[in-house]
Design a protein around this motif. Sequence first.
Motif, mmCIF file in Angstrom:
data_model
loop_
_atom_site.group_PDB
_atom_site.id
_atom_site.type_symbol
_atom_site.label_atom_id
_atom_site.label_comp_id
_atom_site.label_asym_id
_atom_site.label_seq_id
_atom_site.Cartn_x
_atom_site.Cartn_y
_atom_site.Cartn_z
ATOM 1 N N LYS A 149 -16.420 -9.434 14.028
ATOM 2 C CA LYS A 149 -15.882 -8.606 12.946
ATOM 3 C C LYS A 149 -15.234 -9.485 11.879
ATOM 4 O O LYS A 149 -14.859 -10.630 12.124
ATOM 5 N N LYS A 150 -15.104 -8.918 10.706
ATOM 6 C CA LYS A 150 -14.466 -9.613 9.584
ATOM 7 C C LYS A 150 -13.055 -10.018 9.989
ATOM 8 O O LYS A 150 -12.322 -9.245 10.591
ATOM 9 N N LEU A 151 -12.663 -11.260 9.691
ATOM 10 C CA LEU A 151 -11.327 -11.747 10.011
ATOM 11 C C LEU A 151 -10.607 -12.150 8.731
ATOM 12 O O LEU A 151 -11.099 -12.988 7.973
ATOM 13 N N ILE A 152 -9.461 -11.532 8.495
ATOM 14 C CA ILE A 152 -8.590 -11.939 7.398
ATOM 15 C C ILE A 152 -7.284 -12.392 8.031
ATOM 16 O O ILE A 152 -6.498 -11.576 8.521
ATOM 17 N N TYR A 153 -7.076 -13.695 8.037
ATOM 18 C CA TYR A 153 -5.921 -14.280 8.714
ATOM 19 C C TYR A 153 -4.746 -14.365 7.748
ATOM 20 O O TYR A 153 -4.765 -15.155 6.800
ATOM 21 N N LEU A 154 -3.725 -13.547 8.004
ATOM 22 C CA LEU A 154 -2.552 -13.476 7.134
ATOM 23 C C LEU A 154 -1.280 -13.724 7.935
ATOM 24 O O LEU A 154 -0.272 -13.042 7.760
ATOM 25 N N ASP A 155 -1.345 -14.722 8.814
ATOM 26 C CA ASP A 155 -0.175 -15.092 9.605
ATOM 27 C C ASP A 155 0.050 -16.596 9.541
ATOM 28 O O ASP A 155 0.351 -17.258 10.542
ATOM 29 N N ASN A 156 -0.100 -17.149 8.345
ATOM 30 C CA ASN A 156 0.006 -18.597 8.165
ATOM 31 C C ASN A 156 1.427 -19.121 8.314
ATOM 32 O O ASN A 156 1.629 -20.330 8.451
ATOM 33 N N ALA A 157 2.422 -18.227 8.291
ATOM 34 C CA ALA A 157 3.790 -18.663 8.582
ATOM 35 C C ALA A 157 3.962 -18.943 10.069
ATOM 36 O O ALA A 157 4.853 -19.700 10.465
ATOM 37 N N GLU A 193 6.301 2.369 13.125
ATOM 38 C CA GLU A 193 6.699 1.185 13.887
ATOM 39 C C GLU A 193 5.779 0.021 13.539
ATOM 40 O O GLU A 193 4.559 0.175 13.479
ATOM 41 N N GLY A 194 6.393 -1.142 13.339
ATOM 42 C CA GLY A 194 5.614 -2.317 12.982
ATOM 43 C C GLY A 194 4.584 -2.703 14.017
ATOM 44 O O GLY A 194 3.487 -3.161 13.691
ATOM 45 N N GLU A 195 4.906 -2.503 15.296
ATOM 46 C CA GLU A 195 3.971 -2.882 16.357
ATOM 47 C C GLU A 195 2.682 -2.065 16.271
ATOM 48 O O GLU A 195 1.585 -2.612 16.393
ATOM 49 N N SER A 196 2.814 -0.756 16.058
ATOM 50 C CA SER A 196 1.626 0.097 15.924
ATOM 51 C C SER A 196 0.795 -0.322 14.718
ATOM 52 O O SER A 196 -0.440 -0.364 14.776
ATOM 53 N N LEU A 197 1.474 -0.657 13.643
ATOM 54 C CA LEU A 197 0.788 -1.093 12.429
ATOM 55 C C LEU A 197 -0.010 -2.374 12.687
ATOM 56 O O LEU A 197 -1.173 -2.496 12.281
ATOM 57 N N LEU A 198 0.596 -3.316 13.397
ATOM 58 C CA LEU A 198 -0.079 -4.578 13.700
ATOM 59 C C LEU A 198 -1.326 -4.363 14.547
ATOM 60 O O LEU A 198 -2.367 -4.976 14.301
ATOM 61 N N ILE A 199 -1.218 -3.503 15.542
ATOM 62 C CA ILE A 199 -2.349 -3.253 16.437
ATOM 63 C C ILE A 199 -3.520 -2.638 15.669
ATOM 64 O O ILE A 199 -4.679 -3.025 15.841
ATOM 65 N N MET A 200 -3.210 -1.695 14.792
ATOM 66 C CA MET A 200 -4.271 -1.022 14.036
ATOM 67 C C MET A 200 -4.869 -1.933 12.965
ATOM 68 O O MET A 200 -6.059 -1.862 12.664
ATOM 69 N N LEU A 201 -4.056 -2.815 12.403
ATOM 70 C CA LEU A 201 -4.589 -3.816 11.474
ATOM 71 C C LEU A 201 -5.526 -4.775 12.211
ATOM 72 O O LEU A 201 -6.582 -5.151 11.691
ATOM 73 N N ASP A 202 -5.129 -5.159 13.410
ATOM 74 C CA ASP A 202 -5.958 -6.059 14.210
ATOM 75 C C ASP A 202 -7.328 -5.453 14.486
ATOM 76 O O ASP A 202 -8.352 -6.154 14.485
ATOM 77 N N MET A 203 -7.363 -4.146 14.682
ATOM 78 C CA MET A 203 -8.638 -3.467 14.928
ATOM 79 C C MET A 203 -9.554 -3.542 13.708
ATOM 80 O O MET A 203 -10.761 -3.410 13.815
ATOM 81 N N LYS A 204 -8.958 -3.795 12.547
ATOM 82 C CA LYS A 204 -9.740 -3.947 11.324
ATOM 83 C C LYS A 204 -9.942 -5.421 10.962
ATOM 84 O O LYS A 204 -10.393 -5.749 9.866
#
Length: 393
Positions: free
Chosen positions: A2-10, A305-316
């Motif tokens: 799947k398409k990967l957009i890596y936005l955790d460079n910190a 909740e941020g955790e739910s948001l992260l999980i759903m972003l990961d699915m995309k």
Amino acid sequence: MKKLIYLDNAATTKTAPEVVEAMLPYFTEYYGNPSSVYEFAGKSKQAVDAARKTIADSLGAKPEEIYFTAGGSESDNWALKATAEAYASKGKHIITSKIEHHAILHTCEYLEKRGFEITYLDVDENGVVKLDELEKAIRPDTILISVMFANNEIGTIQPIEEIGAIAKEHGILFHTDAVQAFGQLPINVDVCHIDMLSASGHKLNGPKGIGFLYIRKGVKIRSFVHGGAQERKRRAGTENVPGIVGLGKAVERAMSSMEERTAKERETRDYLIERVLTEIPYCRLNGDRTRRLPNNANFSFQFLEGESLLIMLDMKGICGSSGSACTSGSLDPSHVLMAIGLPHEIAHGSLRLTLNEEITKEDMDYVVESLKEIIDKLRSMSPLYEDFIKKQK
């Protein structure tokens, strides 16, 4: 895939191909111990010396003021613990801020249990240390001020030159955790009156497991690792030659590309910020709008909740991180977001997106559209959001 957009460079960055290429010969071809006396080992020593000079030049420092470590956390620990030990006869008071990385905060907690007194400075709503409060906190027994160059969560850049000037005026040592800033911002240790500075290789497209501590000549802090005579008897252990070579190459790369690279990151970041703030209701940007790291955007979204948001972003295929610490098993929100005055319920719904130069505006379009879809879905399941909308009507 799947398409990967890596936005955790910190959190960490991709090791650059030219860095890997520079390191490879020191695993299999020039594998000698730099401390050995024969010519073959001299190849390794020359490589270590060259990397040390590259790093020193990037800071306006001297090569003999650069000490290699295993990374930012070790460098932070060394700066605080060894300073505390060496200067305890002068005083046992240290000043830091409430938004430091845990490598600083937990080390301060360790020192408090051993009789040191720590003042934790408040910050303003953008996460900036208040200089007048810093001045008021200084005491005759203050031996160290440690304030990070730029915050790892909200990206706010501190007034480091002014803090350094205050420390110098009062004859106090000044340490800065520059793990996020080094390679992203120009830094000169003399201009900023910095006595010690921590940095880490994997934050600037270098390898993991390598970093350095800059210690100004004349600062009398103790050895951190005892054993052999490596690092001028201050940090024992056989040098990580491939890592050091990789760090040197990463620094060379970061310095040569800084102006063009960060300008692109800043433009893409601002595009993201503008779209999110304009198109997603009930959200806010955390940290200073302009005085922030070029690649950092940190948002809080209400009613989720941020955790739910992260999980759903990961699915995309989107990798980010949350301002909420719940992803590490804690129910407490980020100490940084609490320090800038966010209530718990807003701090828990936070998202940090940190870019690199490869991220495009088209990537940001995909991220924003994904965010809109996910946030709508999460809020539709939120009783708090439902009650809020009813009250608005």
